[in-house]
Design an enzyme around this catalytic site. Structure first.
Site, PDB file in Angstrom:
ATOM      1  N   ASP A 280     -22.075 -91.498 -67.684  1.00  0.00           N
ATOM      2  CA  ASP A 280     -22.970 -92.257 -66.815  1.00  0.00           C
ATOM      3  C   ASP A 280     -24.207 -91.464 -66.422  1.00  0.00           C
ATOM      4  O   ASP A 280     -25.242 -92.027 -66.139  1.00  0.00           O
ATOM      5  CB  ASP A 280     -22.226 -92.713 -65.555  1.00  0.00           C
ATOM      6  CG  ASP A 280     -21.627 -91.546 -64.801  1.00  0.00           C
ATOM      7  OD1 ASP A 280     -21.548 -90.462 -65.385  1.00  0.00           O
ATOM      8  OD2 ASP A 280     -21.246 -91.730 -63.639  1.00  0.00           O
ATOM      9  N   LYS A 281     -24.124 -90.153 -66.407  1.00  0.00           N
ATOM     10  CA  LYS A 281     -25.274 -89.344 -66.016  1.00  0.00           C
ATOM     11  C   LYS A 281     -25.034 -87.920 -66.490  1.00  0.00           C
ATOM     12  O   LYS A 281     -23.934 -87.569 -66.911  1.00  0.00           O
ATOM     13  CB  LYS A 281     -25.469 -89.351 -64.503  1.00  0.00           C
ATOM     14  CG  LYS A 281     -24.273 -88.784 -63.729  1.00  0.00           C
ATOM     15  CD  LYS A 281     -24.527 -88.803 -62.258  1.00  0.00           C
ATOM     16  CE  LYS A 281     -23.336 -88.240 -61.496  1.00  0.00           C
ATOM     17  NZ  LYS A 281     -23.558 -88.208 -60.049  1.00  0.00           N
ATOM     18  N   THR A 282     -26.088 -87.109 -66.401  1.00  0.00           N
ATOM     19  CA  THR A 282     -25.964 -85.704 -66.753  1.00  0.00           C
ATOM     20  C   THR A 282     -25.042 -85.016 -65.760  1.00  0.00           C
ATOM     21  O   THR A 282     -25.191 -85.162 -64.552  1.00  0.00           O
ATOM     22  CB  THR A 282     -27.346 -85.028 -66.732  1.00  0.00           C
ATOM     23  OG1 THR A 282     -28.204 -85.736 -67.623  1.00  0.00           O
ATOM     24  CG2 THR A 282     -27.241 -83.578 -67.163  1.00  0.00           C
TER      25      THR A 282
ATOM     26  N   GLU B 113     -31.166 -82.491 -55.603  1.00  0.00           N
ATOM     27  CA  GLU B 113     -31.733 -82.215 -54.288  1.00  0.00           C
ATOM     28  C   GLU B 113     -31.606 -80.742 -53.917  1.00  0.00           C
ATOM     29  O   GLU B 113     -32.526 -80.141 -53.349  1.00  0.00           O
ATOM     30  CB  GLU B 113     -31.036 -83.077 -53.228  1.00  0.00           C
ATOM     31  CG  GLU B 113     -31.519 -84.513 -53.172  1.00  0.00           C
ATOM     32  CD  GLU B 113     -31.016 -85.220 -51.945  1.00  0.00           C
ATOM     33  OE1 GLU B 113     -31.689 -86.160 -51.493  1.00  0.00           O
ATOM     34  OE2 GLU B 113     -29.962 -84.824 -51.426  1.00  0.00           O
TER      35      GLU B 113
END
Length: 677
Positions: free
Chosen positions: A482-484, A631
Site C-alpha cells: 500500500d505504501k513505501t 514527518e
C-alpha cells in the site's frame, strides 16, 4: 445473397445472442441466490443443533440499557453482574491457543482424517486389516498412516503449547489498580498457603499530577488476569493498556492522553484521547473517593471506530464517545500518568472480538495441488479395480466353471473388488506425505538455527512458530504494497530541498567518516575522460550555481562554484555538483536581509511548524513521537537547520531558533487548524 442480406442475418444473429446472454446471467444470479440460501440454512442448523443444543453455547441477548459500571474504589463487596448472563462479568484472561487438554485429540483426529489423503489411506487401511481380504499384507498401510498422523498431531500440539505459553505471559503482565488496604489485609490472612498470590501493595512514586497519598486506599500491582470490570487502573508512559477503559484523568494539556494503536489497527500515528471534563478531581485518590458516577456502556462489539455510552453524575447525564475510550492493545505515549475505569475485560475487549476466536487449522497451498494429484490417482485406481473385477467375472464365466479342480473355489465379488483396490493401493504413495512432513521439520530446524537472520535492534532471531505452511514461503505469486515501508525498513532521510528554483543537498546527518568514504568512492569512480552526459550535467548545474539570488532592490549575488560533488543513490552514474544546506546557512548569515534569505527562512520555518510531531525529553535528549517517518525526517532536518521544536500542545508550537549572531531566541506560534490526512 446481397450484402444487405448478410447484414440483416448478422443483425438477427446479434439479436438472438442477447436473450441467451440475459438467460445465462439470470441463471448465474439464481445459482448465487440458491447457494447463499443453502449456506444460510446450513449455518442456522449448525448454530441451532450443534452449538446451542450440544455445546450449550447460546447467543447472548442484548441488555436492556447497556452495562452499568459504577465508579467504585477497591474490591467490590458484591461483584458486578452481567445482565445478559446473570453471572459476574468474565475475567480478563485471554486465550489465543486453538485447543485445550480435553478437545485436542478429538479435534486433531477430525482434522487429520478430513484431509483427502489421510481419508483415502484410512479407507484402504481398515479393510486391509481384515483377515482374508488383503493381498499385500495386513499392516502395510495402517501403521505408516498412524505414524504420519501421530507425527503431525505431536507437531500441532507443540505449536499450540507455545501459544499457551505466550498466553500465560500475556495474562501474567503487571498493572496498577486501586484497592482498599483493609480488604487486602483480610484477604491475605484468609488465603491458603498453596493458593496463587494476591496483589501486593507497592510503593509508587508520588508525582504532582497523580497524588497517591491516602490512608484507606493504595495502588497495588496485580496481574492482568485479575483485572475486573469497574476497577480503576493507573498507567504510566509506555505502559500497555490491560483492558478497555474510560479515561478519567490524563496529565497532558487539557486532559489529553496520547496513545499508540499500532497493535490494535496497524496505524503508527499517535492518537489523542480526551478525559471527561466533569472528572477534573480524579487525579488523586481523594478526588476519586468524592466522585459518584455511573457509566452506562454499550454491549461488547467489534466496532473499533464507534462507541456509544453515557455517564450519570450529580444528577446530570453526559455522552461518551470513542474519544474518551482507550481500548486494549493500545500503548500510552507522551503522557506521564493516565487513570481510567475498566468497562470491558478479556474476550469482550474490542481487540479480542476482532480476532478470530476459533481459527481453522492452516493448510498449505501445496496440499491443494497434492489433493488434485491424489484425486487423479484415486480415479485411476477405481478404473483399474473396476476393469480387473469385470475381467475376472468374465474369466470366471468362461473358464472357472469348466474346470473341475476350481469349480467349488469361487471367490465372492466384493472380496475381488476389495482385493484389487488393496492391490493397487501403492499407486498413491503414502511415503510422499511422510517425506514432506519430515522435510518441513528439517526446514523448521534450519530456519531456527539461521544465525544471519538476526535483528540487532530488537534482539530478535529468526523463529518459526509453526511449520504447517512453511513451504508457502517459496510460493509467493503476487505482492501488494500500500505504501513505501510495508516491505522495507521505512527509514526516511531528508536529502534535498528546493528554494526559489535552486536545489540544496542536506547532508548534516552524515558522519565525517561516511562523507569521506563517499568522496573517496566518488573520486575512485571518476573516469579520466568525461562523457557527453557528464558535460551536459556539469553545464546544467553550472547554470544552477550561477542562479541570481537577489533582493528586489539589490544587485545579483552569484554563488561560487563548488569543488565537491555528490552521487545520488537513485542515479549513481550521474555525478552531480551540488550546493549544500551548510552553504545555505552561510549565505543567510552573510546576507540576512536579502530576498532569498527571507524566503529560505520561511521555508525552514514551515518545516518546523507544519507537522504533528510531539517532542519529549528522554535521558537528557530531545526526541520526537511522529505519526510517520516522513514527518520525523522533516522535523529533524528543521532542527539541524536551526529551527528546533521544543514543545507542542493542542494549541501552540514552541520553537528555539538560532540567530545569525550565534544567539538563540524562543518563539511560540498558535495552531489555527490541523488538516487530517
Amino acid at each position: 445473397m446481397s450484402p444487405r442480406g448478410h447484414a440483416s442475418s448478422r443483425g438477427l444473429e446479434k439479436q438472438s445472442t442477447r436473450p441467451r446472454r440475459a438467460s445465462q446471467t439470470s441463471r448465474r444470479r439464481k445459482y448465487h441466490v440458491l447457494e447463499s440460501t443453502i449456506h444460510a440454512h446450513a449455518s442456522r442448523l449448525y448454530k441451532t443443533y450443534f452449538l446451542e443444543a450440544i455445546l450449550r453455547q447460546k447467543p447472548l441477548k442484548p441488555s436492556k440499557d447497556g452495562r452499568h459500571v459504577p465508579l467504585q474504589l477497591g474490591h467490590h463487596r458484591e461483584p458486578l453482574v452481567d445482565e445478559r448472563r446473570g453471572n459476574p462479568y468474565i475475567s480478563n484472561v485471554i486465550r489465543t491457543s486453538r485447543y485445550t487438554i480435553y478437545d485436542f485429540v478429538p479435534k486433531q483426529l477430525i482434522f487429520q482424517f478430513t484431509r483427502l489423503s489421510n481419508a483415502y489411506f484410512l479407507a484402504i487401511g481398515i479393510p486391509q486389516t481384515v483377515p482374508g481380504l488383503s493381498t499385500t499384507g495386513t499392516y502395510t498401510t495402517i501403521v505408516p498412516l498412524f505414524f504420519f498422523v501421530a507425527l503431525t498431531i505431536l507437531k500441532e500440539g507443540y505449536d499450540d503449547f507455545k501459544r499457551h505459553r505466550l498466553d500465560k505471559i500475556e495474562n501474567a503482565r503487571a498493572t496498577t489498580v486501586l484497592r482498599r488496604r483493609a480488604l487486602d489485609a483480610i484477604s491475605n490472612a484468609a488465603r491458603w498457603p498453596w493458593s496463587r498470590k494476591e496483589p501486593q501493595v507497592i510503593t509508587v512514586d508520588v508525582d504532582p499530577d497523580c497524588d497517591d497519598k491516602d490512608d484507606d486506599y493504595a495502588w497495588v500491582q496485580i496481574e492482568w488476569r485479575d483485572v475486573k470490570v469497574g476497577d480503576i487502573v493507573k498507567l504510566r508512559r509506555d505502559d500497555p493498556v490491560p483492558a478497555d477503559i474510560i479515561l478519567l484523568h490524563a496529565t497532558g494539556e487539557n486532559g489529553i492522553a496520547y496513545i499508540d494503536t499500532m497493535d490494535l489497527d496497524g496505524e503508527t500515528n499517535l492518537k489523542s484521547r480526551e478525559s471527561l471534563g466533569n472528572f477534573k478531581d480524579c487525579y488523586s485518590i481523594a478526588g476519586l473517593r468524592s466522585t459518584a458516577a455511573e457509566f452506562v456502556s454499550e454491549d461488547p462489539n467489534p466496532d473499533l471506530y464507534h462507541y456509544d455510552g453515557r455517564v450519570n453524575t450529580n444528577g446530570k447525564t453526559f455522552p461518551l464517545t470513542s474519544n474518551q475510550v482507550i481500548y486494549r492493545g493500545s500503548t500510552i505515549r507522551n503522557t506521564s500518568c493516565v487513570i481510567g475505569v475498566v468497562i470491558n475485560t478479556g474476550e469482550e475487549c474490542k481487540i479480542r472480538m476482532n480476532a478470530n476466536q476459533h481459527p481453522d487449522a492452516k493448510k498449505p497451498a501445496l496440499e491443494t495441488m497434492a489433493n488434485k494429484i491424489v484425486l487423479t490417482l484415486v480415479f485411476y485406481v477405481i478404473v483399474l479395480t473396476a476393469g480387473c473385477s469385470a475381467g475376472y467375472v468374465m474369466w470366471r464365466a468362461a473358464t472357472e466353471r469348466k474346470s473341475w479342480y476350481i469349480s467349488n473355489a469361487t471367490v465372492q465379488l466384493k472380496q475381488i473388488i476389495i482385493g484389487y483396490a488393496i492391490q493397487y493401493n501403492n499407486i498413491v504413495p503414502l511415503s510422499l506425505y511422510v517425506t514432506l512432513e519430515l522435510t518441513r521439520i528439517g526446514q523448521l530446524l534450519l530456519l531456527n538455527g539461521d544465525i544471519e537472520m538476526y535483528d540487532e535492534v530488537s534482539d530478535t532471531p529468526a523463529r518459526c512458530n509453526t511449520n504447517t505452511i512453511l513451504e508457502n514461503l517459496g510460493q509467493v505469486s503476487y505482492v501488494f504494497s500500500d505504501k513505501t515501508g510495508t516491505l522495507t525498513d521505512n527509514a526516511m532521510k531528508f536529502r534535498k530541498l528546493s528554494i526559489a528554483g535552486t536545489s540544496w543537498l542536506h547532508e548534516m546527518d552524515l558522519s565525517e567518516n561516511q562523507a569521506s568514504n563517499k568522496q573517496a568512492a566518488d573520486a575512485h569512480k571518476l573516469s579520466p575522460s568525461k562523457s557527453k552526459s557528464d558535460d551536459a550535467s556539469s553545464a546544467l548545474y553550472e547554470d544552477i550555481e550561477l542562479f541570481s539570488i537577489a533582493s528586489p532592490n539589490t544587485a545579483t549575488f552569484p554563488l561560487s562554484r563548488r569543488s565537491s560533488q555528490w552521487r545520488s543513490t537513485a542515479r549513481p552514474n550521474n555525478l552531480q555538483s551540488e550546493l549544500t544546506t551548510s552553504e545555505l546557512l552561510e549565505y543567510i548569515r552573510l546576507r540576512p536581509a536579502s530576498y532569498f534569505a527571507t524566503r529560505a527562512r520561511d521555508y525552514i520555518l514551515c518545516l518546523a511548524l507544519c507537522h504533528t510531531c510531539l517532542p519529549e525529553m528522554r535521558d537528557g535528549q530531545l526526541e520526537y513521537q511522529s505519526s510517520s517517518p516522513d514527518e520525523l525526517a522533516l522535523v529533524q532536518a528543521a532542527s539541524e537547520l536551526g529551527y528546533l521544536v521544543t514543545h507542542r500542545s493542542s494549541q501552540s508550537v514552541t520553537l528555539r531558533i538560532g540567530l545569525e549572531d550565534g544567539k538563540e531566541q524562543t518563539e511560540t506560534y498558535q495552531i489555527l487548524d490541523v488538516i487530517e490526512v
